[in-house]
Write a protein that holds these residues in place. Structure first.
Motif, PDB file in Angstrom:
ATOM      1  N   ILE A 433      -8.475  -9.010  -1.093  1.00 16.47           N
ATOM      2  CA  ILE A 433      -7.030  -9.041  -1.401  1.00 16.47           C
ATOM      3  C   ILE A 433      -6.737  -8.227  -2.661  1.00 16.47           C
ATOM      4  CG2 ILE A 433      -5.167 -10.563  -2.178  1.00 16.47           C
ATOM      5  CD1 ILE A 433      -6.354 -12.723  -0.328  1.00 16.47           C
ATOM      6  N   LEU A 446       0.458  -9.604  -1.553  1.00 15.57           N
ATOM      7  CA  LEU A 446      -0.659 -10.332  -2.159  1.00 15.57           C
ATOM      8  C   LEU A 446      -0.326 -11.822  -2.273  1.00 15.57           C
ATOM      9  CD1 LEU A 446      -2.978  -9.397  -5.021  1.00 15.57           C
ATOM     10  CD2 LEU A 446      -1.652 -11.486  -5.268  1.00 15.57           C
ATOM     11  N   SER A 449      -0.686 -13.434   1.002  1.00  9.70           N
ATOM     12  CA  SER A 449      -2.095 -13.598   1.370  1.00  9.70           C
ATOM     13  C   SER A 449      -2.710 -14.809   0.665  1.00  9.70           C
ATOM     14  CB  SER A 449      -2.884 -12.338   1.006  1.00  9.70           C
ATOM     15  OG  SER A 449      -2.406 -11.216   1.720  1.00  9.70           O
TER      16      SER A 449
END
Length: 715
Positions: A433, A446, A449
């Motif tokens: 990531i 991000l 995620s």
């Protein structure tokens, strides 16, 4: 018996009496003072010495008889007083040597001389080791798993089971592939039912510790033992974390360490390693584990189609692998999760199999435990796996076919293993990531995620990894890391998460410095920048210092950060410390936001305004856009700004957290705003209701907003 006589038998007393009488008749006149002492006086002077308490001396040891000559010298007398110059001969002297004839019709066993027989103290471990060798030899001859398991149970001494594992594997290592396969199958069958998981691990640790000795007799001992370890991992009787843990306990130069290296790199990391290891020794005596798994899967699918529980139980019984019934349990539960309509069938089958005694309680618990350990992987294919499993367990316990102890045991050893696996997986995920973020500069992606990972308890670990990776890169990535940190603090990270992350970084600063020469200065800049960006406050630096060991290098780094913060023009300097990124001071950013909103108000296009907000490159500061847009809407007395905020929210440009923070900042300054805009509170109430209907605000904001604003009016 008189105490002075010692421990004498009746026969000895009779002999003593006769001897005394004989001596008295044979003695010359007592006037012969120069003659030796009579045997009577000799006996009285040299009686058998008996310890206090009347205990006899050790049997079989002759008493020393010593007499003195006229010259005063000590003369050793022969056994029984016979022989020697100036002696009287034996107490009872016969022409021939007397002995006991056991063939004599008048033989009496009581005439046998007393002998003390010392009893040997047996060592339970030695007895256990001898017994298990017989069990193993018989198993290698008969291939009967049930008998071997039964014999081991009957043997007792379960605390010595690790020695059984060591003996089984070491004996198999020196035999053919057939015995090696049989040993692996037996270990799988004994796992949990007869031998506990900790004992399995202890047994393999003992094998690894004795690998140097095994290598002396078995040339390829390292490779064979590596295969046994790998096979145990594949058969799920050893956790994958066993290898890493065992490595820490063994010297790198040892054969045991080489075994673990070989298992990890040569066998467990190979493509399709499970299938290869299952067939490495040619399979079991009859059927390989992989083939057995396929048979179980086939019979369960046939059962789903037919619904015939009796037939399914018969098929399970015909498999003849009661030690492997945990696989039936595990696969039945997985099938119940994959196919919703199959759940009632599978639960019914497991219940009836348990009630009939077909599947033992320990096998049932083992099947559930194996599934619990693999839930994280299973959830990738079946998102609701954890929820379904949590609903099945209480049903099974309440209906009596799953032991209630499962709830306790599943939270101990299995939980620790799962935690290790979960953390390892998390670390791998976040590295990917972070690398993607450095390439794309996409903060919302991000954050999404991280939210998908759903592990907020590991937020400090993410911060540590983020800054460590950035420190080893260019200034651009360092600036991006600081910007991201500000965004995360507003969105999903608490101040405590940030503080704990920096503590972890500072604790490992000395190790980091081995790879990054300027690590201490870099960390000080990250800390100082966090304070300037309002991620931390100066008081947090004191809290961080208090959590560090005294006199460590991390404490010096914190002091350096304090110096940077208190320097003149610290804010502007630290915002530009990396030379990359936006490098804007907060006031510059506020000025740009005001200008782009004014341009939009004067007839600009929504898409262009959104692009300008995006070009700012400060998503963590978007709450300022929200605040200024609301204030401008009050000032201009139109609601055009709400359209812009709606588009920004729909596109994900401004998150719900940023929206809420912007509204909160306006609410906090309403009293001052009311001086310029008398209807500010009414307007704000309207904006709040509108945003709540559109879903811009967090639910928690609504209650606090209405408490502060009792009246609301529509405009």
């Amino acid at each position: 018996m008189a105490s002075g006589e010692g421990f004498l038998t009746d026969e000895q007393r009779e002999m003593l009496k006769i001897a005394s009488q004989n001596v008295e008749t044979a003695l010359p006149s007592p006037r012969l003072s120069s003659s030796p002492k009579s045997p009577t006086s000799l006996l009285s002077d040299h009686q058998l010495k008996v310890p206090a308490g009347g205990k006899a001396p050790t049997g079989g040891i002759a008493v020393r008889h010593v007499r003195r000559s006229h010259s005063g010298k000590s003369i050793r007398v022969k056994k029984d007083g016979a022989g020697g110059k100036g002696t009287w001969g034996k107490l009872l002297d016969t022409d021939g040597e007397s002995h006991i004839d056991r063939n004599d019709p008048n033989y009496d066993s009581g005439e046998e001389p007393y002998q003390l027989v010392g009893s040997t103290i047996s060592d339970p471990l030695d007895e256990y080791k001898k017994a298990v060798v017989s069990i193993i030899e018989e198993y290698f001859s008969t291939s009967d798993v049930e008998v071997a398991a039964s014999d081991l149970k009957d043997l007792g001494s379960s605390e010595y089971h690790p020695y059984f594992i060591k003996r089984l594997v070491s004996m198999a290592m020196d035999r053919h592939d057939k015995e090696k396969e049989m040993a692996s199958v037996l270990l799988s069958s004994l796992y949990a039912d007869v031998i506990s998981p900790p004992q399995i691990r202890d047994g393999f640790v003992m094998l690894l510790e004795s690998a140097d000795d095994l290598a002396v007799d078995i040339l390829d001992a390292v490779d064979i033992l590596a295969l046994f370890v790998s096979r145990a991992v594949v058969d799920e009787i050893l956790p994958p974390a066993f290898i890493a843990r065992a490595k820490k306990t063994l010297p790198e130069s040892s054969e045991g360490y080489q075994v673990l290296q070989t298992a990890e790199k040569s066998y467990l990391s190979a493509p399709h390693h499970a299938e290869l290891l299952e067939r490495r020794w040619g399979g079991s005596t009859h059927v390989t584990v992989e083939e057995m798994k396929k048979k179980i899967a086939d019979l369960l699918r046939e059962y789903v189609e037919s619904g015939d529980t009796f037939e399914a139980c018969r098929c399970i019984r015909e498999l003849g692998v009661s030690f492997f019934h945990h696989e039936v349990v595990k696969r039945a539960l997985v099938l119940a999760m994959e196919i919703q309509t199959a759940e009632p069938f599978m639960l019914k089958l497991l219940k009836e199999a348990a009630e009939e005694g077909l599947i033992s309680s320990s096998q049932m618990v083992k099947g559930f435990a194996r599934l619990a350990e693999s839930l994280d992987d299973l959830a990738l294919d079946i998102p609701s796996a954890k929820t379904l499993f949590q609903s099945i367990v209480p049903k099974a316990i309440s209906q009596g076919w799953l032991d209630a102890s499962f709830m306790k045991s599943s939270c101990t050893d299995g939980e620790a293993q799962n935690e290790d696996k979960k953390l390892d997986r998390y670390k791998k995920e976040i590295v990917t990531i972070i690398h993607e973020y450095f390439l794309s500069d996409d903060i919302p992606e991000l954050i999404r995620s991280l939210e998908d990972l759903g592990l907020p308890e590991y937020n400090p670990i993410f911060l540590k990894k983020l800054i460590t990776l950035a420190m080893d890169r260019k200034n651009r990535e360092k600036e991006m890391a600081s910007v991201l940190l500000s965004a995360l603090h507003i969105e999903i990270f608490s101040t405590e998460d940030i503080g704990n992350g920096f503590v972890m970084l500072l604790e490992s600063a000395e190790d980091t410095a081995l790879d990054i020469l300027d690590a201490s200065n870099e960390l000080a800049l990250f800390l100082a920048r966090a304070v300037i960006d309002d991620v931390l406050v100066p008081l947090n630096l004191e809290e961080i210092t208090s959590k560090l060991p005294p006199n460590c290098s991390g404490s010096e780094t914190v002091r350096m950060a304090r110096s940077l913060i208190t320097a003149r023009h610290a804010g502007e300097r630290l915002l530009r410390c990396w030379g990359g990124g936006t490098g804007w001071a907060v006031e510059d950013a506020k000025d740009k936001i005001m200008k782009l909103l004014e341009e939009y108000e004067s007839g600009g296009v929504v898409a262009e305004a959104c692009q300008c907000i995006r070009d700012l490159g400060m998503p963590f500061f978007n709450h300022e856009v929200v605040k200024k847009a609301l204030v401008m809407a009050m000032e201009k007395k139109n609601d055009r700004m709400l359209d812009l905020l709606q588009v920004c929210f729909n596109e994900g440009l401004i998150t719900i957290n940023q929206m809420t923070k912007g509204f909160t900042r306006v609410k906090d300054g309403l009293d001052d705003l009311a001086l310029d805009f008398p209807n500010a509170k009414d307007k704000f109430s309207f904006y709040t209701e509108y945003a709540q209907k559109k879903g811009w605000l967090l639910p928690s904001f609504g209650s606090s907003a209405t408490e502060a604003l009792p009246t609301a009016a529509a405009s």
